[in-house]
Write a protein that holds these residues in place. Sequence first.
Motif, PDB file in Angstrom:
ATOM      1  N   LYS A  64       0.848  -1.186   0.000  1.00  0.00           N
ATOM      2  CA  LYS A  64       0.000   0.000   0.000  1.00  0.00           C
ATOM      3  C   LYS A  64       0.889   1.243   0.000  1.00  0.00           C
ATOM      4  N   HIS A  65       0.404   2.283  -0.644  1.00  0.00           N
ATOM      5  CA  HIS A  65       1.184   3.517  -0.735  1.00  0.00           C
ATOM      6  C   HIS A  65       1.453   4.079   0.665  1.00  0.00           C
ATOM      7  N   GLY A  66       2.712   4.394   0.932  1.00  0.00           N
ATOM      8  CA  GLY A  66       3.096   4.945   2.220  1.00  0.00           C
ATOM      9  C   GLY A  66       3.379   3.913   3.287  1.00  0.00           C
ATOM     10  N   HIS A  81       0.581  -0.945 -10.958  1.00  0.00           N
ATOM     11  CA  HIS A  81       1.271   0.081 -10.189  1.00  0.00           C
ATOM     12  C   HIS A  81       2.731  -0.330 -10.006  1.00  0.00           C
ATOM     13  N   HIS A  91       6.233   3.306  -2.167  1.00  0.00           N
ATOM     14  CA  HIS A  91       5.630   4.346  -3.009  1.00  0.00           C
ATOM     15  C   HIS A  91       5.025   3.637  -4.219  1.00  0.00           C
ATOM     16  N   LEU A  92       3.724   3.734  -4.373  1.00  0.00           N
ATOM     17  CA  LEU A  92       3.046   3.158  -5.533  1.00  0.00           C
ATOM     18  C   LEU A  92       2.788   4.257  -6.545  1.00  0.00           C
ATOM     19  N   SER A  93       3.058   3.962  -7.790  1.00  0.00           N
ATOM     20  CA  SER A  93       2.842   4.979  -8.827  1.00  0.00           C
ATOM     21  C   SER A  93       2.236   4.352 -10.066  1.00  0.00           C
ATOM     22  N   ASP A 210       3.380   9.991 -11.695  1.00  0.00           N
ATOM     23  CA  ASP A 210       2.199   9.552 -12.444  1.00  0.00           C
ATOM     24  C   ASP A 210       2.026  10.315 -13.746  1.00  0.00           C
TER      25      ASP A 210
END
Length: 337
Positions: A64-66, A81, A91-93, A210
């Motif tokens: 998960k992001h963060g 992602h 960090h997901l992008s 992104d």
Amino acid sequence: MPTRDLIVVGASAGGVEALRAFVAGLPEDLAAAVAVVLHLPAGGTSALPAILQRSGRLPAVSAKHGMPLRPGRIHVAPADHHLLVVEGAVHLSHGPTENGHRPAVDALFRSAAADRGAGVIGVVLSGALDDGAAGMVAIANRGGLTIVQDPEEALYAGMPSAALRHVSVDHVLPAGKMGAVLRDAVGVEVPDGDDSSRMLRLEAAFAANDGGADPREVNELGRPSDFSCPDCQGTLVELEVDGSRFRCQVGHGWTAEALLDAQGVTLEKALWTALRTLEEKANLARRMCADARARGSDLLVQRFQRTEEESTAAADVLRNHLMSGSFLRHNHAEHST
């Protein structure tokens, strides 16, 4: 000095089997976080965290992001992602694809090398083509440890073999025997290698953005090539690195091998489209010939017969070419989970 406390793992075709064996060999007291990218199709969800959870003694979660990168936990990239490492966290992008992939092995490896330096251990498992090789170069340059699955064991030897061609790898092992090496390697303080280069930092930033890359920054990394990007048809810049790599103006990244494969896919689609068009043209000419015959128009009958014969003959040649061994291309097989 940084401590080796992050293991980044990349796999593609045949990767589920290799990852299961890899995870089964990890000790339950592993003093390092594990981040995993398996090349996945964009749609749907991945069952990989559940598969890896059942395969070994470490908890496996969808990243998960963060989310902090926690020692003793496996963080799995979700579909569509990039899984990146930024300031020690996930960090997901939805940044530009690498060799047509998102998530991409090279994107994870570069970000980890840029963020953690020599504290990273890179692992390349089964996969087709040469994904992961450029990322392993980045890890090795920063002083990180490099481990590659024995190509003789891998279901698809392309990725392991490419890593071995580009990097003086520290260990070449069966996937199931890597855990013993990792048990001794993590938690060790090591000196950083080369400072993070501008190219490494920029390419890591491209994947994290992104909105894609800044064309001015892409142009700084090389010179325009004669090739176009399979993803967006923009001009590719040939990067000033060892081995041929390319980026387009919005940041899509390609190795020469992956670009060649993608061009083969595009060409094959175009040829099948041409075959369908020729068959439709022959069918339409046949119908118009029948109508002309019913009206007693001999000149039109002859004209439409020639068109039908020419289209049928061309379609036969193209079909035989497509179905023959002369047009076999290297299929970049992927496993979805």
